[in-house]
Design a protein around this motif. Structure first.
Motif, PDB file in Angstrom:
ATOM      1  N   ILE A 117      40.033  49.016  63.300  1.00  0.00           N
ATOM      2  CA  ILE A 117      39.428  50.341  63.457  1.00  0.00           C
ATOM      3  C   ILE A 117      37.922  50.245  63.239  1.00  0.00           C
ATOM      4  O   ILE A 117      37.140  50.819  63.998  1.00  0.00           O
ATOM      5  N   GLY A 118      37.510  49.499  62.225  1.00  0.00           N
ATOM      6  CA  GLY A 118      36.079  49.317  62.020  1.00  0.00           C
ATOM      7  C   GLY A 118      35.746  48.638  60.708  1.00  0.00           C
ATOM      8  O   GLY A 118      36.534  48.674  59.754  1.00  0.00           O
ATOM      9  N   LEU A 119      34.595  47.991  60.666  1.00  0.00           N
ATOM     10  CA  LEU A 119      34.023  47.456  59.430  1.00  0.00           C
ATOM     11  C   LEU A 119      33.334  48.599  58.702  1.00  0.00           C
ATOM     12  O   LEU A 119      32.677  49.444  59.321  1.00  0.00           O
ATOM     13  N   ILE A 120      33.466  48.639  57.373  1.00  0.00           N
ATOM     14  CA  ILE A 120      32.931  49.751  56.586  1.00  0.00           C
ATOM     15  C   ILE A 120      31.672  49.361  55.828  1.00  0.00           C
ATOM     16  O   ILE A 120      30.613  49.959  55.986  1.00  0.00           O
ATOM     17  N   ASN A 121      31.779  48.358  54.962  1.00  0.00           N
ATOM     18  CA  ASN A 121      30.642  47.975  54.125  1.00  0.00           C
ATOM     19  C   ASN A 121      30.796  46.538  53.653  1.00  0.00           C
ATOM     20  O   ASN A 121      31.799  45.876  53.938  1.00  0.00           O
ATOM     21  N   ASN A 122      29.789  46.042  52.975  1.00  0.00           N
ATOM     22  CA  ASN A 122      29.884  44.728  52.348  1.00  0.00           C
ATOM     23  C   ASN A 122      29.237  44.751  50.976  1.00  0.00           C
ATOM     24  O   ASN A 122      28.414  45.621  50.677  1.00  0.00           O
ATOM     25  N   VAL A 123      29.659  43.817  50.154  1.00  0.00           N
ATOM     26  CA  VAL A 123      29.133  43.714  48.793  1.00  0.00           C
ATOM     27  C   VAL A 123      28.970  42.237  48.443  1.00  0.00           C
ATOM     28  O   VAL A 123      29.665  41.374  48.990  1.00  0.00           O
ATOM     29  N   THR A 124      28.069  41.976  47.546  1.00  0.00           N
ATOM     30  CA  THR A 124      27.961  40.620  47.034  1.00  0.00           C
ATOM     31  C   THR A 124      28.994  40.411  45.940  1.00  0.00           C
ATOM     32  O   THR A 124      29.489  41.361  45.324  1.00  0.00           O
ATOM     33  N   ASN A 125      29.342  39.166  45.712  1.00  0.00           N
ATOM     34  CA  ASN A 125      30.086  38.803  44.512  1.00  0.00           C
ATOM     35  C   ASN A 125      29.085  38.474  43.415  1.00  0.00           C
ATOM     36  O   ASN A 125      27.893  38.247  43.686  1.00  0.00           O
ATOM     37  N   ALA A 126      29.568  38.452  42.193  1.00  0.00           N
ATOM     38  CA  ALA A 126      28.720  38.136  41.055  1.00  0.00           C
ATOM     39  C   ALA A 126      29.453  37.196  40.115  1.00  0.00           C
ATOM     40  O   ALA A 126      30.682  37.225  40.024  1.00  0.00           O
ATOM     41  N   VAL A 127      28.687  36.349  39.447  1.00  0.00           N
ATOM     42  CA  VAL A 127      29.214  35.508  38.362  1.00  0.00           C
ATOM     43  C   VAL A 127      28.850  36.216  37.064  1.00  0.00           C
ATOM     44  O   VAL A 127      27.669  36.382  36.739  1.00  0.00           O
ATOM     45  N   VAL A 128      29.870  36.671  36.357  1.00  0.00           N
ATOM     46  CA  VAL A 128      29.680  37.506  35.167  1.00  0.00           C
ATOM     47  C   VAL A 128      30.381  36.839  33.994  1.00  0.00           C
ATOM     48  O   VAL A 128      31.467  36.260  34.158  1.00  0.00           O
ATOM     49  N   VAL A 129      29.779  36.910  32.808  1.00  0.00           N
ATOM     50  CA  VAL A 129      30.376  36.266  31.634  1.00  0.00           C
ATOM     51  C   VAL A 129      30.452  37.247  30.477  1.00  0.00           C
ATOM     52  O   VAL A 129      29.699  38.228  30.400  1.00  0.00           O
ATOM     53  N   HIS A 130      31.373  36.965  29.562  1.00  0.00           N
ATOM     54  CA  HIS A 130      31.455  37.695  28.302  1.00  0.00           C
ATOM     55  C   HIS A 130      30.252  37.299  27.443  1.00  0.00           C
ATOM     56  O   HIS A 130      29.794  36.135  27.502  1.00  0.00           O
ATOM     57  N   PRO A 131      29.693  38.209  26.646  1.00  0.00           N
ATOM     58  CA  PRO A 131      28.501  37.877  25.840  1.00  0.00           C
ATOM     59  C   PRO A 131      28.668  36.689  24.905  1.00  0.00           C
ATOM     60  O   PRO A 131      27.668  36.081  24.493  1.00  0.00           O
ATOM     61  N   SER A 132      29.906  36.334  24.575  1.00  0.00           N
ATOM     62  CA  SER A 132      30.125  35.202  23.666  1.00  0.00           C
ATOM     63  C   SER A 132      29.876  33.855  24.329  1.00  0.00           C
ATOM     64  O   SER A 132      29.719  32.836  23.631  1.00  0.00           O
ATOM     65  N   VAL A 133      29.834  33.825  25.653  1.00  0.00           N
ATOM     66  CA  VAL A 133      29.618  32.563  26.364  1.00  0.00           C
ATOM     67  C   VAL A 133      28.176  32.109  26.152  1.00  0.00           C
ATOM     68  O   VAL A 133      27.232  32.878  26.311  1.00  0.00           O
ATOM     69  N   ARG A 134      28.012  30.843  25.815  1.00  0.00           N
ATOM     70  CA  ARG A 134      26.687  30.311  25.469  1.00  0.00           C
ATOM     71  C   ARG A 134      25.922  29.913  26.734  1.00  0.00           C
ATOM     72  O   ARG A 134      25.597  28.738  26.945  1.00  0.00           O
ATOM     73  N   ALA A 135      25.657  30.883  27.566  1.00  0.00           N
ATOM     74  CA  ALA A 135      24.920  30.622  28.809  1.00  0.00           C
ATOM     75  C   ALA A 135      24.231  31.910  29.240  1.00  0.00           C
ATOM     76  O   ALA A 135      24.874  32.957  29.343  1.00  0.00           O
ATOM     77  N   ASN A 136      22.932  31.814  29.478  1.00  0.00           N
ATOM     78  CA  ASN A 136      22.167  32.962  29.958  1.00  0.00           C
ATOM     79  C   ASN A 136      21.801  32.844  31.435  1.00  0.00           C
ATOM     80  O   ASN A 136      21.256  33.790  32.010  1.00  0.00           O
ATOM     81  N   THR A 137      22.082  31.693  32.028  1.00  0.00           N
ATOM     82  CA  THR A 137      21.835  31.477  33.453  1.00  0.00           C
ATOM     83  C   THR A 137      23.034  30.745  34.041  1.00  0.00           C
ATOM     84  O   THR A 137      23.855  30.158  33.315  1.00  0.00           O
ATOM     85  N   ARG A 266      40.203  57.655  68.068  1.00  0.00           N
ATOM     86  CA  ARG A 266      39.855  58.810  67.229  1.00  0.00           C
ATOM     87  C   ARG A 266      39.540  58.362  65.809  1.00  0.00           C
ATOM     88  O   ARG A 266      38.578  58.818  65.187  1.00  0.00           O
ATOM     89  N   LEU A 267      40.350  57.463  65.268  1.00  0.00           N
ATOM     90  CA  LEU A 267      40.122  56.980  63.903  1.00  0.00           C
ATOM     91  C   LEU A 267      38.805  56.218  63.804  1.00  0.00           C
ATOM     92  O   LEU A 267      38.078  56.338  62.814  1.00  0.00           O
ATOM     93  N   THR A 268      38.477  55.436  64.841  1.00  0.00           N
ATOM     94  CA  THR A 268      37.197  54.731  64.854  1.00  0.00           C
ATOM     95  C   THR A 268      36.041  55.720  64.872  1.00  0.00           C
ATOM     96  O   THR A 268      35.048  55.559  64.138  1.00  0.00           O
ATOM     97  N   ALA A 269      36.152  56.757  65.691  1.00  0.00           N
ATOM     98  CA  ALA A 269      35.093  57.762  65.770  1.00  0.00           C
ATOM     99  C   ALA A 269      34.919  58.475  64.440  1.00  0.00           C
ATOM    100  O   ALA A 269      33.794  58.726  63.989  1.00  0.00           O
ATOM    101  N   VAL A 270      36.027  58.792  63.783  1.00  0.00           N
ATOM    102  CA  VAL A 270      35.964  59.468  62.484  1.00  0.00           C
ATOM    103  C   VAL A 270      35.392  58.537  61.427  1.00  0.00           C
ATOM    104  O   VAL A 270      34.593  58.959  60.573  1.00  0.00           O
ATOM    105  N   LEU A 271      35.785  57.258  61.453  1.00  0.00           N
ATOM    106  CA  LEU A 271      35.247  56.308  60.478  1.00  0.00           C
ATOM    107  C   LEU A 271      33.750  56.117  60.697  1.00  0.00           C
ATOM    108  O   LEU A 271      32.975  56.018  59.740  1.00  0.00           O
ATOM    109  N   ARG A 272      33.319  56.066  61.969  1.00  0.00           N
ATOM    110  CA  ARG A 272      31.895  55.939  62.276  1.00  0.00           C
ATOM    111  C   ARG A 272      31.119  57.123  61.675  1.00  0.00           C
ATOM    112  O   ARG A 272      30.092  56.927  61.024  1.00  0.00           O
TER     113      ARG A 272
END
Length: 322
Positions: A117-137, A266-272
């Motif tokens: 019907i159609g592509l809607i959006n895109n997002v990046t992924n992220a590498v996320v850690v708990h604050p206890s992990v000894r890494a800031n980068t 119709r669904l494509t037109a509505v999604l657009r």
């Protein structure tokens, strides 16, 4: 070149197709099957578009979460549903592209059993850690993983998701040994990350933004080629010492393959129209997603290009799932 008579005739020739699309209307509520749990970017995307689509169609559009098997269970439900335009799929990079290369046997055929019907959006992924992990980068996290092989684990919303493949691709590119823990969606992963029961998450960014801003988790990198507008201070994986790394997740809408063309049109037109609505665009950007509408044929071409990329990533990462 068209003759003047042919050019004048074109609008009349197009009228039947346009009229057939307008003639179709849903006769009852429409279900959008989300093949993951509530709370993740797939679910949020579906809920953002459902209200506006319902208003345009004159019927309620409800979100139905059917998680399991990396999105395969919900996707199979839609592939086998009555092709009448009333059951739709919120498709992901996993269900529409990656899973076919990960799983040797899928209960549906991604090439023939679903219609775009159609592509809607895109997002990046992220590498996320708990604050206890000894890494800031990200570089510090990779160094930690090399010093303590097999000790760290990273969570994702499930096998075959873009988070999973990002993590495996990162492991392949850097040679680190970090275990993979698949969850039944982002909604199940985040509580464990916040509690420190899992040290690292590789997942779609939107659901983590509130926790990042509150300091409850720490973001180390995004997986897009360029820095992402929602977290502009965060470096990319490429800027963190892993060149030419890019993996952006995306979301679209599909229907059972035999859905009549007037319903699909119709669904494509509505999604657009939904994706162009300023309120919807603002909501997408608020959660960290980038609107990127493509119609059905455009979405098909996009999926084909992604298939080439992810088939190679799966092969090189040597990942197979049952």
């Amino acid at each position: 070149m068209l003759s003047r008579r042919s050019a004048l005739a074109l609008p009349a020739l197009l009228l039947p197709a346009a009229a057939s699309a307008q003639d179709w209307a849903p006769s009852r509520s429409i279900r959008i099957i989300v093949p993951f749990t509530a709370g993740g970017a797939t679910d949020v995307t579906a809920r953002i578009v459902s209200e506006r689509m319902g208003a345009l169609l004159g019927q309620s559009v409800v979100v139905d979460n059917r998680p399991g098997a990396g999105g395969n269970l919900g996707t199979d439900m839609v592939a086998k549903a009555d092709p009448d335009g009333h059951t739709l799929l919120l498709a992901t990079i996993g269900t529409a592209s990656i899973n076919q290369f990960l799983y040797p046997r899928l209960p549906w055929n991604p090439q023939t059993d679903l219609a775009s019907i159609g592509l809607i959006n895109n997002v990046t992924n992220a590498v996320v850690v708990h604050p206890s992990v000894r890494a800031n980068t990200l570089q510090e996290l990779l160094e930690l993983a090399k010093r303590e092989p097999g000790k760290l684990n990273y969570g994702t919303p499930g096998n075959g998701t873009s988070g999973h493949m990002c993590g495996e691709f990162l492991k392949f590119r850097t040679g680190v040994d970090i275990g993979h823990v698949p969850y039944r969606g982002t909604g199940a992963l985040i509580p464990d990350l916040l509690a420190g029961r899992i040290e690292v998450a590789v997942d779609n960014l939107p659901s983590y933004i509130p926790h990042i801003r509150e300091g409850r988790v720490r973001i180390l990198a995004v997986t897009s080629r360029e820095r992402w507008f929602a977290v502009p201070e965060t470096p990319t994986v490429g800027q963190s010492g892993v060149p030419d790394f890019e993996a952006v997740a995306w979301f679209g809408m599909q229907a059972p393959a035999r859905t009549p063309r007037p319903a699909l049109d119709r669904l494509t037109a509505v999604l657009r129209e939904t994706c162009a609505d300023p309120a919807v665009v603002a909501r997408f950007r608020e959660i960290g997603a980038e609107p990127s509408f493509l119609d059905g044929p455009g979405f098909d071409r996009y999926i084909a290009a992604e298939n080439q990329k992810w088939q190679e990533v799966v092969r090189r990462a040597n990942v197979r799932l049952e």
